[in-house]
Design a protein around this motif. Sequence first.
Motif, PDB file in Angstrom:
ATOM      1  N   UNK A 314     -26.441 -31.719 -34.202  1.00 22.45           N
ATOM      2  CA  UNK A 314     -27.228 -32.535 -33.361  1.00 22.45           C
ATOM      3  C   UNK A 314     -27.066 -34.039 -33.333  1.00 22.45           C
ATOM      4  N   UNK A 315     -26.230 -34.606 -34.192  1.00 18.84           N
ATOM      5  CA  UNK A 315     -26.031 -36.013 -34.033  1.00 18.84           C
ATOM      6  C   UNK A 315     -24.880 -36.305 -33.440  1.00 18.84           C
ATOM      7  N   UNK A 316     -23.979 -35.506 -33.233  1.00 18.24           N
ATOM      8  CA  UNK A 316     -22.523 -35.732 -32.449  1.00 18.24           C
ATOM      9  C   UNK A 316     -22.822 -35.092 -30.799  1.00 18.24           C
ATOM     10  N   UNK A 317     -22.091 -35.689 -30.154  1.00 23.71           N
ATOM     11  CA  UNK A 317     -21.835 -34.934 -28.667  1.00 23.71           C
ATOM     12  C   UNK A 317     -20.832 -35.180 -28.113  1.00 23.71           C
ATOM     13  N   UNK A 318     -20.316 -34.046 -27.463  1.00 21.82           N
ATOM     14  CA  UNK A 318     -18.763 -33.756 -26.892  1.00 21.82           C
ATOM     15  C   UNK A 318     -18.509 -34.991 -25.943  1.00 21.82           C
ATOM     16  N   UNK A 319     -19.641 -35.419 -25.280  1.00 22.39           N
ATOM     17  CA  UNK A 319     -19.529 -36.585 -24.212  1.00 22.39           C
ATOM     18  C   UNK A 319     -18.943 -37.887 -24.819  1.00 22.39           C
ATOM     19  N   UNK A 320     -19.445 -38.172 -26.283  1.00 21.98           N
ATOM     20  CA  UNK A 320     -18.851 -39.437 -27.053  1.00 21.98           C
ATOM     21  C   UNK A 320     -17.458 -39.277 -27.160  1.00 21.98           C
ATOM     22  N   UNK A 321     -16.963 -38.042 -27.590  1.00 17.68           N
ATOM     23  CA  UNK A 321     -15.660 -37.921 -27.898  1.00 17.68           C
ATOM     24  C   UNK A 321     -14.632 -37.994 -26.546  1.00 17.68           C
ATOM     25  N   UNK A 322     -15.183 -37.217 -25.427  1.00 21.79           N
ATOM     26  CA  UNK A 322     -14.541 -37.071 -24.321  1.00 21.79           C
ATOM     27  C   UNK A 322     -14.409 -38.655 -23.807  1.00 21.79           C
ATOM     28  N   UNK A 323     -15.391 -39.595 -23.701  1.00 16.98           N
ATOM     29  CA  UNK A 323     -15.645 -40.740 -23.401  1.00 16.98           C
ATOM     30  C   UNK A 323     -14.577 -41.677 -23.989  1.00 16.98           C
ATOM     31  N   UNK A 324     -14.710 -41.602 -25.463  1.00 11.47           N
ATOM     32  CA  UNK A 324     -13.810 -42.611 -26.043  1.00 11.47           C
ATOM     33  C   UNK A 324     -12.242 -42.286 -25.799  1.00 11.47           C
ATOM     34  N   UNK A 325     -11.962 -40.890 -25.611  1.00 11.47           N
ATOM     35  CA  UNK A 325     -10.671 -40.699 -25.232  1.00 11.47           C
ATOM     36  C   UNK A 325     -10.291 -41.209 -23.770  1.00 11.47           C
ATOM     37  N   UNK A 326     -11.461 -41.163 -22.739  1.00  9.41           N
ATOM     38  CA  UNK A 326     -10.937 -41.499 -21.305  1.00  9.41           C
ATOM     39  C   UNK A 326     -11.091 -43.082 -21.502  1.00  9.41           C
ATOM     40  N   UNK A 327     -11.804 -43.883 -22.203  1.00  5.51           N
ATOM     41  CA  UNK A 327     -11.653 -45.198 -22.152  1.00  5.51           C
ATOM     42  C   UNK A 327     -10.528 -45.519 -23.090  1.00  5.51           C
ATOM     43  N   UNK A 328      -9.671 -44.909 -24.005  1.00  2.00           N
ATOM     44  CA  UNK A 328      -8.495 -45.250 -24.502  1.00  2.00           C
ATOM     45  C   UNK A 328      -7.299 -44.915 -23.583  1.00  2.00           C
ATOM     46  N   UNK A 329      -7.305 -43.827 -22.860  1.00  2.00           N
ATOM     47  CA  UNK A 329      -6.229 -43.503 -22.064  1.00  2.00           C
ATOM     48  C   UNK A 329      -6.538 -44.154 -20.643  1.00  2.00           C
ATOM     49  N   UNK A 330      -7.640 -44.764 -20.148  1.00  2.00           N
ATOM     50  CA  UNK A 330      -7.609 -45.383 -18.727  1.00  2.00           C
ATOM     51  C   UNK A 330      -8.502 -46.570 -19.342  1.00  2.00           C
ATOM     52  N   UNK A 331      -8.124 -47.603 -20.056  1.00  2.00           N
ATOM     53  CA  UNK A 331      -9.024 -48.707 -20.586  1.00  2.00           C
ATOM     54  C   UNK A 331      -9.500 -49.646 -19.401  1.00  2.00           C
ATOM     55  N   UNK A 332     -10.499 -49.727 -19.078  1.00  2.00           N
ATOM     56  CA  UNK A 332     -11.216 -50.616 -18.168  1.00  2.00           C
ATOM     57  C   UNK A 332     -10.462 -51.985 -18.076  1.00  2.00           C
ATOM     58  N   UNK A 333     -10.090 -52.679 -17.032  1.00  2.00           N
ATOM     59  CA  UNK A 333      -9.576 -53.969 -17.116  1.00  2.00           C
ATOM     60  C   UNK A 333     -10.550 -55.044 -16.648  1.00  2.00           C
ATOM     61  N   UNK A 334     -10.043 -56.170 -16.595  1.00  2.00           N
ATOM     62  CA  UNK A 334     -10.944 -57.272 -16.226  1.00  2.00           C
ATOM     63  C   UNK A 334     -11.289 -57.194 -14.523  1.00  2.00           C
ATOM     64  N   UNK A 352     -14.328 -44.465  -8.974  1.00  2.00           N
ATOM     65  CA  UNK A 352     -13.009 -44.976  -8.793  1.00  2.00           C
ATOM     66  C   UNK A 352     -12.950 -45.845 -10.021  1.00  2.00           C
ATOM     67  N   UNK A 353     -13.924 -46.851 -10.025  1.00  2.12           N
ATOM     68  CA  UNK A 353     -14.025 -47.685 -11.011  1.00  2.12           C
ATOM     69  C   UNK A 353     -13.671 -47.047 -12.494  1.00  2.12           C
TER      70      UNK A 353
END
Length: 388
Positions: A314-334, A352-353
Amino acid sequence: MSEENITRIYLDGKEIILIGTAHVSRQSADQVKEVIERENPDSVCIELDEQRYQSIMDNNKWKETDIFKVIKEKKATLLLMNLAISSFQNRMAKQFDIKPGQEMIQGIASAKEVGAEIVLADRNIQVTFSRIWHNLGWIGKSQLLTSVFFSIFSKDTISEEELEKMKTQDTLNAVLAEFTASFPKLKTPLIDERDQYLAQKIKDAPGEKVVAVLGAAHVPGITVEIHKEQDLEKLSAVPPKSIVPKIIGWSLPVLIVVLMIFTFSANPSAGLDQAISWILWTGTMAAIGAAVALGHPLAILSAFIAAPITALHPILASGWVSGLVQAFMKRPTIADFETLSEDVFTIKGFWKNKVTRVLLVVVLTNLFGSLGTFIGGADVIRVFLKNF
């Protein structure tokens, strides 16, 4: 000058002038300027909290957002809601060629010009959202998100007459108006409590003459609540989390695991089918959520791998894992943060953003993953009952 939308209150030797505004009305901004210059108050109260004030004063504030920190602190949904409501306001402002929150910006500027003290009088928006969220069940939360997003992405234009009607609402109220009618409990944290909070902050503002710049929805409530003493500490408290969801959150995974063990011990073949069904339902649905958000292939894969495990914790969520991977692979720019205010104006821009894409990956993976957990859990129970 017309006294329309102006309310004067005399209380404990103070003169308090409330200006009821529409948050996307140029006329409201002009009236704010005129009243402050004419009245020359000691203090000017603005319907903003520190977070929204900093956002208005520093357009580059978004560039400092740490998207990894947002995910780790479980604030992805809250940030997405904030952006969604901001886009609703931007849509109205763009139609009438004015700056969102112009009357608040004008209030700040005019206060500085006359040397008045600026008082940020509204409650922290995160506290308001937390108290709204606390009043909703799982179905209500889903309906709230749906209601907000449908309001935002509606392509209907707003007439001048409808804009004037909005002087009876603030932005948050306008977005959630229909939903609040269906769930009357939301009126308390959204309007009533903020009336109380604003009233106390206005009453406590320094000086003998105070001007308050407010969404007109709050004026009737404030005129009543300002004559009472309000407990700001109590109004600012984040409601404690109920123990019931925690009990259910731990009980269901334990039940699933116990049923799998019993099934496997009685019929290994059925137990294996049960485990495969659980993995496929939870993993596939979470992966579909990440895919709908147009996540990176590795984010989709991580959602599939993580969901069968996180669904049992219950303390974990798959969205946090996929979200962190997404942020790492497609890191938002300025550049992504610079165009954020424009991108959230459309559905295409939201996807798109890179900033909002990460948030969507988190939220949609969790949403679809929850559905997969429900279906997969039901199938585990079905197989168990079939074998016992």
